[in-house]
Design an enzyme around this catalytic site. Structure first.
Site, mmCIF file in Angstrom:
data_model
loop_
_atom_site.group_PDB
_atom_site.id
_atom_site.type_symbol
_atom_site.label_atom_id
_atom_site.label_comp_id
_atom_site.label_asym_id
_atom_site.label_seq_id
_atom_site.Cartn_x
_atom_site.Cartn_y
_atom_site.Cartn_z
ATOM 1 N N GLU A 153 7.745 7.999 1.078
ATOM 2 C CA GLU A 153 8.133 7.322 -0.154
ATOM 3 C C GLU A 153 7.396 7.912 -1.349
ATOM 4 O OE1 GLU A 153 6.599 3.961 -2.781
ATOM 5 O OE2 GLU A 153 6.542 3.331 -0.687
ATOM 6 N N GLU A 170 -7.192 -0.428 -1.845
ATOM 7 C CA GLU A 170 -6.782 -0.470 -0.435
ATOM 8 C C GLU A 170 -7.673 0.472 0.368
ATOM 9 O OE1 GLU A 170 -2.793 0.795 -0.785
ATOM 10 O OE2 GLU A 170 -2.053 -1.102 -1.598
ATOM 11 N N ARG A 203 1.737 12.450 -5.160
ATOM 12 C CA ARG A 203 2.550 12.418 -3.940
ATOM 13 C C ARG A 203 3.782 13.310 -4.072
ATOM 14 N NH1 ARG A 203 3.482 6.710 -0.821
ATOM 15 N NH2 ARG A 203 1.212 6.696 -1.029
ATOM 16 N N SER A 258 9.016 3.566 -5.860
ATOM 17 C CA SER A 258 9.459 2.224 -5.523
ATOM 18 C C SER A 258 9.934 1.566 -6.806
ATOM 19 C CB SER A 258 8.307 1.417 -4.911
ATOM 20 O OG SER A 258 8.777 0.155 -4.489
ATOM 21 N N ARG A 261 -2.108 10.315 2.454
ATOM 22 C CA ARG A 261 -1.277 10.098 1.270
ATOM 23 C C ARG A 261 -1.736 8.953 0.368
ATOM 24 N NH1 ARG A 261 4.507 7.420 2.924
ATOM 25 N NH2 ARG A 261 3.753 5.441 3.756
ATOM 26 N N HIS A 262 -2.911 8.381 0.662
ATOM 27 C CA HIS A 262 -3.400 7.267 -0.152
ATOM 28 C C HIS A 262 -4.659 7.645 -0.915
ATOM 29 C CE1 HIS A 262 -0.836 4.847 2.605
ATOM 30 N NE2 HIS A 262 -0.660 4.129 1.504
ATOM 31 N N ARG A 301 -5.751 1.184 -6.907
ATOM 32 C CA ARG A 301 -5.409 0.394 -5.717
ATOM 33 C C ARG A 301 -6.642 0.256 -4.822
ATOM 34 N NH1 ARG A 301 0.404 0.533 -5.268
ATOM 35 N NH2 ARG A 301 1.032 0.311 -7.449
#
Length: 546
Positions: free
Chosen positions: A469, A317, A520, A472, A323-324, A315
């Site tokens: 979360e 991002e 996670r 998903s 948490r990323h 990812r």
């Protein structure tokens, strides 16, 4: 002529020539000298004896019992049986044992005794080396006491039951009395920090003037990850990470799933171009896969029925949060649906419950090891007839509004409100694990199936642990016409994903699935507070090494 008679001499008369004997003082003097000579001779003899003893002592009779081993180039294979520290028990009292371990700590007591704490992964044991005639020389003790922390040693000795528990070792009722110790691998540079400091609970590290121990910061740990990973805490963390992926496989294998391996180089972005890594690919470009989403769905179209994958997810991002990460391990599954997408949601729920129960039952030791450094409330989930708490997105929003959050700010539940919802659910329902169903369609990817009664909603769900979360998922669109329509609505050109779209033109059953972030789940189950602690060598926008 008559003989002439010699005159008589009176010895008492003055002028006589008879010799006198030694005087008393002379005799006394001579006696003293004789005694002095005797003592000198005795002293010399004693000194000679001591010198001989010293010379004999300097002959090291233990040379074969200690020292650095030759470089192991697999030149021999004696097949000597070695033990794991964790298998040591008081019943082994008097048993000869051989083990390889790291020197976690060592302490010399005088010149004749050395105490060691020897470590293997999450376990440690005390070992003792004592000078003994004909067995352990002073030279051996001196050498052993000089071994650096974190050296790897091969130790032979006798297991002994301890008279009282040894608190500094995980094996508290046995110690090793060393008869041989050899260095397998030493330390060639200065340790960035001690493993003991790295393993200390935060509660032992005070601030201000009462600093007791050094605090090892997370960046320092990650920059020297090899040393950091040696702590018993990290050994337990990654044993639990292994357990989660193993339990994931175990449960799905039992449910008739097939493990697949999809490519991580793709010709188009999976969901949106904003969060993919573009890489050069010969004369063109490729993208690192955001998930195995497309491959999973195509496998369903190819009649695999039920598939899963454990693999890296990328990812792009620029999220520098707790948490990323830019690369993590995804636990993904996809399955055909007979009647309703809740079949998938229910299977995923059963999967998580299997994980939670098994972790608690089979890995209690590892969980307890982690809690010593990271104290946390035990993770809670609901069992019995009531089952896992499930609510709609609308019901989740209502709970937040009741708690004082503005409804206008809840078009999406952001990270802050996720955590707030987690606290509300914990207080109200006494669980850390829950599911939210029926997310708004605008929040989900183009391949998500819309709700048949309300097209603004979707047949999708998220799973939560401690208010964050961890999964998903959704029912996917298997109709090519509807799929192309949703692609265009999300700004994706169907022509750019023609092979994916064509798979559904060949006929595909209804299906759904989900993607789980391994790190996670681990972070939140143990409450490690930062996902980097749950990743072996984490990757984020600021970290590409080690």
């Amino acid at each position: 002529m008559a003989d002439i008679e010699a005159p008589q001499v009176n010895p008492n008369e003055e002028g006589g020539d008879v010799s006198k004997g030694p005087s008393k003082s002379e005799l006394k003097k001579r006696a003293k000298e004789a005694e002095k000579a005797k003592k000198a001779a005795e002293k010399a003899a004693k000194q000679a004896e001591l010198e001989a003893q010293k010379a004999a002592a300097e002959v090291d009779f233990s040379t074969e019992y200690y020292g650095k081993l030759p470089l192991n180039q697999s030149q021999s294979r004696p097949r000597r049986s070695r033990i794991d520290i964790t298998t040591l028990t008081p019943d082994m009292d008097g048993t000869q044992v051989l083990l390889r371990a790291r020197v976690q700590t060592s302490r010399m007591q005088g010149s004749k005794m050395v105490f060691f704490n020897l470590r293997q992964r999450t376990d440690s044991v005390q070992a003792l080396l004592t000078v003994a005639p004909g067995k352990v020389s002073k030279q051996m003790a001196k050498w052993a006491g000089s071994l650096q922390m974190e050296s790897i040693v091969l130790v032979e000795g006798i297991a002994k039951k301890t008279p009282e528990p040894i608190k500094s070792a995980t094996v508290s009722d046995v110690e090793i009395h060393i008869t041989q110790i050899h260095l397998v691998s030493g330390i060639e540079s200065v340790l960035p920090f001690s493993v003991e400091d790295a393993a200390r609970p935060e509660t032992e590290i005070e601030t201000g003037e009462d600093v007791q121990y050094k605090r090892v910061l997370l960046d320092t740990r990650l920059n020297n990850r090899v040393v950091d990973l040696r702590t018993q805490t990290n050994q337990a963390v990654f044993k639990l990470q292994h357990a989660i992926s193993h339990l994931f496989r175990e449960h799905l294998d039992a449910q008739g799933f097939t493990e697949i391996h999809s490519p991580k180089l793709q010709g188009a972005a999976t969901e949106s171009g904003a969060s993919v890594f573009k890489v050069s690919y010969f004369k063109g470009n490729a993208f690192l896969a955001q998930s195995p989403q497309l491959a999973k769905q195509m496998a369903i179209a190819a009649d695999f029925e039920r598939v899963y994958e454990i693999g890296p997810v990328f990812r792009a991002e620029d999220s520098n949060t707790h948490r990323h990460m830019t690369e993590f391990i995804g636990l993904d599954l996809e399955m055909s649906i007979e009647e309703h997408y809740h079949e998938v949601m229910e299977l995923l729920d059963a999967l998580f419950l299997h994980m939670f129960r098994s972790l608690k039952q089979k890995y209690a030791k590892e969980i307890e090891t982690v809690r010593k450094q990271f104290p946390a409330d035990e993770f809670k989930w609901r069992e019995g007839p009531e089952g896992t708490l499930k609510m709609s997105f609308k019901e989740a929003v209502d709970l937040l509004v009741e708690d004082g959050v503005s409804r206008e700010s809840l078009d999406d539940i952001n990270t802050e409100n996720e955590k707030r919802l987690g606290r509300i659910v914990r207080e109200k329902y006494d669980t850390d694990y829950f599911i939210i169903d029926k997310f708004p369609m605008e929040l989900r990817p183009f391949y998500t199936m819309p709700d048949p009664d309300d097209p603004t909603l979707s047949n999708s769900y998220d799973f939560f642990m401690r208010g964050e979360e961890i999964l998903s998922g959704a029912q996917r669109i298997h109709d090519p016409t509807l799929l192309a329509e949703k692609m265009r609505a999300k700004g994706v050109d169907p022509a750019s994903m023609a092979p994916y779209l064509d798979a559904f033109k060949m006929g595909c059953p209804p299906h759904g699935g989900g993607g789980i972030g391994l790190e996670r789940v681990l972070m939140l189950f143990l409450k490690l507070n930062n996902i980097r602690r749950a990743s072996l060598f984490p990757r984020d926008p600021k970290r590409l090494e080690p």
